[in-house]
Enzyme design. Structure first.
Site, PDB file in Angstrom:
ATOM      1  N   PHE A  45     -10.113   0.208  -0.300  1.00 30.63           N
ATOM      2  CA  PHE A  45      -9.769  -0.665   0.815  1.00 30.63           C
ATOM      3  C   PHE A  45     -10.378  -2.028   0.541  1.00 30.63           C
ATOM      4  O   PHE A  45     -11.591  -2.178   0.485  1.00 30.63           O
ATOM      5  CB  PHE A  45     -10.249  -0.107   2.156  1.00 30.63           C
ATOM      6  CG  PHE A  45      -9.638  -0.860   3.299  1.00 30.63           C
ATOM      7  CD1 PHE A  45      -8.349  -0.565   3.719  1.00 30.63           C
ATOM      8  CD2 PHE A  45     -10.329  -1.885   3.922  1.00 30.63           C
ATOM      9  CE1 PHE A  45      -7.753  -1.285   4.752  1.00 30.63           C
ATOM     10  CE2 PHE A  45      -9.743  -2.606   4.956  1.00 30.63           C
ATOM     11  CZ  PHE A  45      -8.461  -2.302   5.370  1.00 30.63           C
ATOM     12  N   VAL A  46      -9.516  -3.008   0.337  1.00 30.69           N
ATOM     13  CA  VAL A  46      -9.973  -4.323  -0.100  1.00 30.69           C
ATOM     14  C   VAL A  46      -9.913  -5.341   1.034  1.00 30.69           C
ATOM     15  O   VAL A  46      -9.122  -5.196   1.962  1.00 30.69           O
ATOM     16  CB  VAL A  46      -9.169  -4.827  -1.324  1.00 30.69           C
ATOM     17  CG1 VAL A  46      -9.522  -4.031  -2.557  1.00 30.69           C
ATOM     18  CG2 VAL A  46      -7.667  -4.784  -1.063  1.00 30.69           C
TER      19      VAL A  46
ATOM     20  N   ASP B 298       0.870  -1.173   0.000  1.00 29.79           N
ATOM     21  CA  ASP B 298       0.000   0.000   0.000  1.00 29.79           C
ATOM     22  C   ASP B 298       0.914   1.232   0.000  1.00 29.79           C
ATOM     23  O   ASP B 298       1.377   1.653  -1.054  1.00 29.79           O
ATOM     24  CB  ASP B 298      -0.911  -0.114   1.234  1.00 29.79           C
ATOM     25  CG  ASP B 298      -1.992   0.941   1.313  1.00 29.79           C
ATOM     26  OD1 ASP B 298      -2.329   1.524   0.286  1.00 29.79           O
ATOM     27  OD2 ASP B 298      -2.513   1.180   2.416  1.00 29.79           O
TER      28      ASP B 298
END
Ligand code: IMP
Length: 187
Positions: free
Chosen positions: A163-164, A114
């Site tokens: 946001f997974v 990220d």
């Protein structure tokens, strides 16, 4: 929605971003590439696949079954301080590897890069242990949020700034067992 209707009865309705089939196909490709790259090295030194707990566990379990070489598995636990969705850049090892990696070929397996802080810290830390080689395999990369340049040697998918969850990734420690990668739709 998804091909897994039972998941739509959870409190958080997910939208599918990457299907279980697409993940399986890409994971097989990555395993084949790793096999080809490391085949010539087998024999001289161990190849150690290092899973970063807990997010990489589901991906790692599938990936290693596509690596047709006698690799060794180990795990390292990492915690980032700060809230659950923003990496602070302050990283702590909560569980170390079970054996030294000096002289061994190390492949770090992550769920997602990220901001890049976690993996940058981890690679720096592991490099001081003098492995024969050190590479990174990450299922996902979110380049829009990148704050540290980290070379990803084996990458599954580049995703947009969402946001997974699922396939190892959590929200408040839940939904790691979702068989696909989804995101929570904003109302
Ligand atoms: P980074 O240090 O910002 O690269 O964050 C890395 C860690 O944050 C990952 O290993 C995940 O555990 C977590 N993370 C970052 N983005 C997401 C996401 O979209 N869903 C779930 N966890 C995430």
């Amino acid at each position: 929605m998804t091909a897994f209707p039972h998941w739509n009865r959870t409190p958080d309705p997910f939208r599918e971003l990457i299907s279980a089939d697409a993940i399986a196909q890409r994971t097989a490709e990555l395993g084949a590439k790793i096999t080809a790259d490391y085949q010539p090295l087998i024999g001289a030194a161990d190849v150690v696949v290092v899973g970063v707990l807990k997010g990489s566990v589901v991906f790692l379990a599938d990936l290693v079954r596509h690596i047709a070489l006698p690799v060794v598995l180990d795990f390292i636990g990492i915690s980032s301080y700060g809230d659950s969705t923003v990496s602070s850049g302050v990283v702590q090892i909560t569980q170390d590897l079970s054996r030294p990696v000096e002289g061994r070929h190390v492949i770090v397996v992550e769920d997602i890069v990220d901001t890049g802080h976690t993996v940058a810290y981890l690679l720096q830390n592991l490099a001081t242990r003098r492995p024969a080689s050190l590479r990174l395999c990450s299922l996902l990369h979110k380049p829009a949020r990148s704050e540290r340049q980290v070379p990803i040697d084996y990458l599954g998918f580049t995703i947009e700034n969402l946001f997974v969850v699922g396939y190892g990734l959590d929200v408040s420690q839940k939904y790691r067992n979702l068989p696909f990668i989804g995101y929570v739709e904003q109302p």
